[in-house]
Structure formats: structure tokens, C-alpha cells
Motif scaffolding. Structure first.
Motif, mmCIF file in Angstrom:
data_model
loop_
_atom_site.group_PDB
_atom_site.id
_atom_site.type_symbol
_atom_site.label_atom_id
_atom_site.label_comp_id
_atom_site.label_asym_id
_atom_site.label_seq_id
_atom_site.Cartn_x
_atom_site.Cartn_y
_atom_site.Cartn_z
ATOM 1 N N ASN A 1 -24.896 4.680 4.787
ATOM 2 C CA ASN A 1 -25.066 5.925 5.534
ATOM 3 C C ASN A 1 -25.848 6.940 4.695
ATOM 4 O OD1 ASN A 1 -24.686 8.423 6.871
ATOM 5 N ND2 ASN A 1 -22.853 7.599 7.870
ATOM 6 N N GLU B 1 -26.896 9.825 5.581
ATOM 7 C CA GLU B 1 -26.384 11.178 5.796
ATOM 8 C C GLU B 1 -25.279 11.516 4.806
ATOM 9 O OE1 GLU B 1 -24.681 14.030 9.414
ATOM 10 O OE2 GLU B 1 -24.944 11.871 9.721
ATOM 11 N N GLU B 2 -24.388 10.563 4.519
ATOM 12 C CA GLU B 2 -23.302 10.811 3.569
ATOM 13 C C GLU B 2 -23.839 11.041 2.160
ATOM 14 O OE1 GLU B 2 -20.585 7.599 3.814
ATOM 15 O OE2 GLU B 2 -19.823 8.133 5.805
ATOM 16 N N LEU C 1 -26.939 12.182 1.370
ATOM 17 C CA LEU C 1 -27.647 13.459 1.334
ATOM 18 C C LEU C 1 -26.687 14.642 1.409
ATOM 19 C CD1 LEU C 1 -30.821 12.771 3.517
ATOM 20 C CD2 LEU C 1 -30.439 12.378 1.080
ATOM 21 N N ALA C 2 -25.542 14.438 2.059
ATOM 22 C CA ALA C 2 -24.535 15.505 2.117
ATOM 23 C C ALA C 2 -24.005 15.814 0.715
ATOM 24 C CB ALA C 2 -23.397 15.098 3.046
ATOM 25 N N ARG D 1 -26.689 17.847 -1.032
ATOM 26 C CA ARG D 1 -26.736 19.234 -0.555
ATOM 27 C C ARG D 1 -25.625 20.080 -1.187
ATOM 28 N NH1 ARG D 1 -28.805 22.096 3.856
ATOM 29 N NH2 ARG D 1 -27.512 23.828 4.557
ATOM 30 N N GLU E 1 -31.774 8.725 12.955
ATOM 31 C CA GLU E 1 -30.660 9.422 12.305
ATOM 32 C C GLU E 1 -30.967 9.739 10.839
ATOM 33 O OE1 GLU E 1 -29.258 5.029 12.876
ATOM 34 O OE2 GLU E 1 -30.456 6.523 13.963
ATOM 35 N N ASP E 2 -31.776 8.891 10.192
ATOM 36 C CA ASP E 2 -32.174 9.164 8.811
ATOM 37 C C ASP E 2 -33.075 10.394 8.737
ATOM 38 O OD1 ASP E 2 -30.796 6.873 7.996
ATOM 39 O OD2 ASP E 2 -32.545 5.603 8.301
ATOM 40 N N ALA F 1 -31.082 13.480 9.221
ATOM 41 C CA ALA F 1 -30.292 13.783 8.021
ATOM 42 C C ALA F 1 -31.158 14.494 6.983
ATOM 43 C CB ALA F 1 -29.721 12.493 7.435
ATOM 44 N N ASN G 1 -31.970 18.113 8.373
ATOM 45 C CA ASN G 1 -30.813 19.019 8.418
ATOM 46 C C ASN G 1 -30.203 19.296 7.047
ATOM 47 O OD1 ASN G 1 -30.958 19.233 11.233
ATOM 48 N ND2 ASN G 1 -29.691 17.405 11.529
ATOM 49 N N LEU G 2 -30.238 18.300 6.161
ATOM 50 C CA LEU G 2 -29.561 18.447 4.877
ATOM 51 C C LEU G 2 -30.506 18.781 3.725
ATOM 52 C CD1 LEU G 2 -27.086 15.448 5.252
ATOM 53 C CD2 LEU G 2 -26.545 17.881 5.453
#
Length: 385
Positions: free
Chosen positions: A271, A273-274, A276-277, A280, A299-300, A303, A306-307
Motif C-alpha cells: 500500500n 498510501e500507507e 507516503l502517510a 508526510r 490510487e497511487d 496518494a 494528497n500526501l
């Protein structure tokens, strides 16, 4: 940066030359002095006379492999200098010859090894070769030596001051956890896709501890062994009972596997997003992401937008990214200084709308990119066997 690269290259070659020359010349010189006593009275420059700080300044550019296998065997002073933690700031466990892009090298603030394109097979062969030479050179009993022991011993030489790290795809979880516990000054980190697949939770913990991280390189080109690994993890029902080692041993049979893949949805096994979170939240100086050779999905892209909306450098070379997703990326990441999208699939290099949106970027490259609509076709043609 170019001068630094050249100095590092020359220093590496010098270490190899010195180590070999010392082995060949020392017996001859000893014999010569014994036959001509007066020669022994002449003051000769000695290896030990070189100041340690000068040696350290040179040796920190030669690379980890030379520091382990060449430098310590030149002379005692070089061995002592090689133990200085400044020499071990760049820990590149998978080190191959890389092509330097002179046009963009000045924009890159880090060494090219961290972003070299290495597939999983080359990764393994390179790492096994390094350990084999290390065990042989230091006369270690390999039955009592492990990958974890090797990685942790090298990491310890930096005394917590490592700034660049490239781990092998077959890095044991124990070693990965150890890196997270001691390497808190990392600025650049390169993680093969296999680690992202097999140790995702540990990877997130590692990134969360790297407060100074500025560069992250993820994955690399897709490889058949890696894809079969994902099949064996239950990502594709048709391949659950496949014998991975047997398939890899039969090259002719292995070549048929890519054409049996029903879709590319299973490739979202880690994932983004996880990851990159974590960046961030914890990495306030982060500015550069490399996803060369990756299948970049909608979705990548969201991510990243947004992040990491303030990201400066983005490397997507040889990746698959849909045209609309690239447009979304260009509209969302308005502070890009460099975007490398050469040899990509999913959009055409002559796309006018993309060119207009990218015109504000200081360095934008998309030469060789083609409009391949089907990501599965891209995967089948780019997978390495």
C-alpha cells in the motif's frame, strides 16, 4: 557533484590498484633493498605518512564494496582510516555499474547508486557475490555466518551515521528491524519491491523513524520470481498451487507464465498510501520519490497528490501510468522541479496537453514514452525472466 563522482570513481580504482600492486611489488622491493643496502638509507614516502583525515576524505567516496574488500588490505594506515564512521555513510549493499545522466546530474543531490535499476535476480547475484568474497577474504566459517550478521556488522561500522542505504531484496526481517533501530540519520533509502511485499509493516516502521529522509526509491522493474511470489501469497487464485522454484528452473516454461496472468490487480500487494502517510507525518524534508519501472495506478497517483503535494523531484522512468493519471499528477503537484517520465507506457511523448501542463517544470523529460492502453500488455512485455 560531477567532480565528486569522478573523485569517488578514481579513488575506488586507486584502492584496487594499490591492493594488487602491493601484493606484486612488495617481494621485489624487499629483494632489491637486501641486495643494495644504500637504497635503504634513502628516505622514501611511506603509506603511513598520509594524514588520516585526508585518507578518510578520499575513502568515504570509494563505496562499501571497496571499503570491505580492497582498502583494508593496502596497508595498516588505510585499514585504520577505513574504520572511521564517515567512510560508512553510504551503505549500498547492491552495487552495480550505473549510467550517469550528465544533463540532469547537477539537479540530483544524491549518488546515482541509490536509484540504480536492479531487478531481483541481479540483486541476489550481486549480494551473494559480495558475501562470498567477504567470507573468503576474511577467512570466515560460512556455516556460522548469516545474511543478518553481515548486514548488521556493516551497519554497525557507520555508528548510526549512515545517510544513504540500499538494502538487498533478500534482506532478513531481523536485519531490517535492526536498521530501523540504529539508522536514524538516513536521507536516502532504496527498498526493493520484495521487501515491500514481505515486510510491509517493518518498512513502515523504518520510514517512520527516518526523520531526516529526503529521498525514497521504491521497487524497480517487475520480475517473474517476484510475481510468482505474489501468486503464492494468494493474490491470484489460478496460481495458488504453483511450484515457484520448479517454474524458475524451467526457462521455457517460465516464459509462458506472463501470458497466463488474468489481470494486474494483484500487483497492489503493498500500500503506497500507507508508506507516503508515514513520510508526510515524520519526514519534513522529503522532496524526492523514485518509482521507476512501477505500475502506477489511480490510487497511487491520488496518494502522491494528497500526501506529497509539495514534492520537488519525481522519477517515473519506464513506469506504466495512464494519461489521465499523469494529468492529475501534473495538476496536483505544482511545485515539481524535475519530472522524469522517459520510456513510460500509458501516454504518448508528443501529447500536447501534457506538454502544456509540464511547461512550468524546470526539467521535464518524456522521450520514448508510448500510449499503451492495456497495463497487462505493458507488464507482459516488460517483465524480466
Amino acid at each position: 557533484m560531477i567532480i565528486e563522482y569522478v573523485l569517488g570513481f578514481c579513488a575506488k580504482k586507486l584502492c584496487l590498484l594499490c591492493a594488487r600492486a602491493r601484493t606484486l611489488i612488495s617481494p621485489f622491493v624487499s629483494s632489491l633493498f637486501s641486495r643494495c643496502p644504500r637504497l635503504g638509507q634513502i628516505d622514501q614516502p611511506r603509506w603511513d605518512d598520509l594524514p588520516t583525515d585526508c585518507l578518510v576524505n578520499v575513502l568515504e567516496k570509494v563505496g562499501m564494496r571497496s571499503l570491505l574488500l580492497d582498502v583494508p588490505f593496502v596497508c595498516k594506515s588505510w585499514y585504520r582510516a577505513s574504520l572511521h564512521p564517515l567512510c560508512w555513510q553510504r551503505l549500498i549493499f547492491v552495487d552495480t555499474e550505473t549510467k550517469m545522466d550528465l544533463e540532469t546530474h547537477r539537479l540530483w543531490r544524491y549518488h546515482s547508486e541509490i536509484e540504480a535499476e536492479i531487478d531481483i535476480q541481479s540483486d541476489r547475484l550481486c549480494f551473494e557475490s559480495l558475501i562470498s568474497r567477504f567470507v573468503s577474504q576474511y577467512q570466515i566459517d560460512d556455516s556460522c555466518f548469516s545474511d543478518t550478521a553481515f548486514i548488521t556488522s556493516v551497519v554497525n561500522r557507520s555508528r548510526g551515521h549512515a545517510t544513504f542505504l540500499r538494502l538487498p531484496g533478500f534482506c532478513p526481517e531481523a536485519a531490517l528491524k535492526y536498521v530501523g533501530d540504529v539508522c536514524h540519520e538516513l536521507k536516502g533509502l532504496s527498498l526493493p519491491r520484495r521487501l515491500l511485499l514481505c515486510s510491509s509493516s517493518i518498512v513502515k516502521e523504518l520510514i517512520g523513524k527516518c526523520k531526516h529522509l529526503e529521498l525514497l526509491s521504491l521497487g524497480g522493474s517487475h520480475n517473474l520470481e517476484e510475481i510468482l511470489l505474489q501468486f503464492s501469497m494468494g493474490c491470484c487464485r489460478n496460481f495458488l498451487n504453483i511450484n515457484v522454484p520448479a517454474v524458475l528452473m524451467n526457462r521455457q516454461g517460465a516464459m509462458k507464465i506472463p501470458y497466463l496472468i488474468p489481470n494486474v490487480s494483484f500487483l497492489s500487494s503493498y500500500n503506497l498510501e500507507e508508506i507516503l502517510a508515514q513520510i508526510r507525518i515524520h519526514c519534513k524534508h522529503f522532496c524526492r520519490l523514485n518509482m521507476s519501472g512501477a505500475l502506477i495506478k489511480r490510487e497511487d497517483v491520488m496518494a502522491i497528490v494528497n500526501l506529497l503535494p509539495h514534492i520537488k523531484y519525481l522519477i517515473l522512468r519506464k513506469a506504466y501510468i495512464d494519461r489521465d493519471d499523469l494529468l492529475t499528477l501534473l495538476r496536483g503537484c505544482t511545485e515539481l522541479v524535475l519530472l522524469d517520465a522517459r520510456d513510460c507506457s500509458g501516454f504518448d511523448e508528443g501529447d500536447v496537453e501534457i506538454s502544456v501542463l509540464a511547461s512550468r517544470i524546470g526539467k521535464f523529460s518524456c522521450e520514448g514514452s508510448k500510449c499503451v492502453d492495456d497495463p497487462l500488455l505493458w507488464l507482459r512485455t516488460n517483465i524480466s525472466i
